[in-house]
Design a protein around this motif. Structure first.
Motif, PDB file in Angstrom:
ATOM      1  N   LEU A  30      42.827  46.363  42.700  1.00  0.00           N
ATOM      2  CA  LEU A  30      42.056  45.221  42.217  1.00  0.00           C
ATOM      3  C   LEU A  30      42.269  44.921  40.728  1.00  0.00           C
ATOM      4  O   LEU A  30      41.891  43.854  40.266  1.00  0.00           O
ATOM      5  N   PRO A  50      36.040  44.162  36.239  1.00  0.00           N
ATOM      6  CA  PRO A  50      37.136  43.301  35.804  1.00  0.00           C
ATOM      7  C   PRO A  50      37.104  43.160  34.280  1.00  0.00           C
ATOM      8  O   PRO A  50      36.029  43.245  33.667  1.00  0.00           O
ATOM      9  N   ALA A  76      37.714  35.001  41.413  1.00  0.00           N
ATOM     10  CA  ALA A  76      39.120  35.164  41.041  1.00  0.00           C
ATOM     11  C   ALA A  76      39.775  33.789  40.979  1.00  0.00           C
ATOM     12  O   ALA A  76      39.515  32.943  41.836  1.00  0.00           O
ATOM     13  N   LEU A  79      43.506  33.353  44.560  1.00  0.00           N
ATOM     14  CA  LEU A  79      43.263  34.129  45.770  1.00  0.00           C
ATOM     15  C   LEU A  79      44.546  34.520  46.487  1.00  0.00           C
ATOM     16  O   LEU A  79      44.593  35.552  47.164  1.00  0.00           O
ATOM     17  N   LEU A  82      45.669  37.627  44.811  1.00  0.00           N
ATOM     18  CA  LEU A  82      44.781  38.708  45.219  1.00  0.00           C
ATOM     19  C   LEU A  82      45.132  39.184  46.624  1.00  0.00           C
ATOM     20  O   LEU A  82      45.219  40.383  46.882  1.00  0.00           O
ATOM     21  N   VAL A 117      35.284  37.033  47.814  1.00  0.00           N
ATOM     22  CA  VAL A 117      35.862  36.574  46.547  1.00  0.00           C
ATOM     23  C   VAL A 117      35.981  35.063  46.626  1.00  0.00           C
ATOM     24  O   VAL A 117      36.653  34.521  47.504  1.00  0.00           O
ATOM     25  N   GLN A 119      37.138  31.510  44.830  1.00  0.00           N
ATOM     26  CA  GLN A 119      38.088  31.040  43.830  1.00  0.00           C
ATOM     27  C   GLN A 119      37.341  30.399  42.685  1.00  0.00           C
ATOM     28  O   GLN A 119      36.469  29.560  42.899  1.00  0.00           O
TER      29      GLN A 119
END
Length: 120
Positions: A30, A50, A76, A79, A82, A117, A119
């Protein structure tokens, strides 16, 4: 309510069976950074986050009866990147997908903790 004595969320406890394995997943897969890694009577006080985040995740191995968490929402900007990192790291995930509220991806860490998660 006049005065709000609580002003922030500092740490969210994430139950893990193996702190070293969790540390590898959260930092290598991550990209989180280690915020604290100190001895603790029941293991290590090990927090990650993070870069730039104010809330940390406590990777706690001393709650063997604590059920995995679910539904913690992270953000994030990419994506697809990720998803590629999760795939490379061997993590279970779904998406990215476009939903009515925006683009999202779902994943589980090696201990069954589930994350969403969005965007950003």
């Amino acid at each position: 309510m006049a005065d709000m004595p609580i002003s922030s969320i500092l740490t969210v406890t994430v139950p893990v069976a193996d702190q070293e394995r969790a540390l590898d997943f959260y930092t290598r897969v991550l990209g989180f950074e280690v915020r604290t890694d100190n001895p603790f009577p029941m293991g290590r006080w090990l927090t990650v986050a993070p870069d730039g985040a104010t809330t940390t995740l406590l990777l706690a191995s001393w709650f063997p009866d604590m059920a995995p968490i679910g539904g913690l929402v992270l953000g994030a900007p990419d994506l697809d990147a990720l998803a590629a990192g999760l795939k490379e790291g061997g993590a279970a995930f779904q998406g990215p997908s476009q939903e009515a509220w925006g683009r999202q991806l779902l994943f589980h860490d090696p201990f069954g903790n589930g994350f969403v998660v969005s965007q950003t």
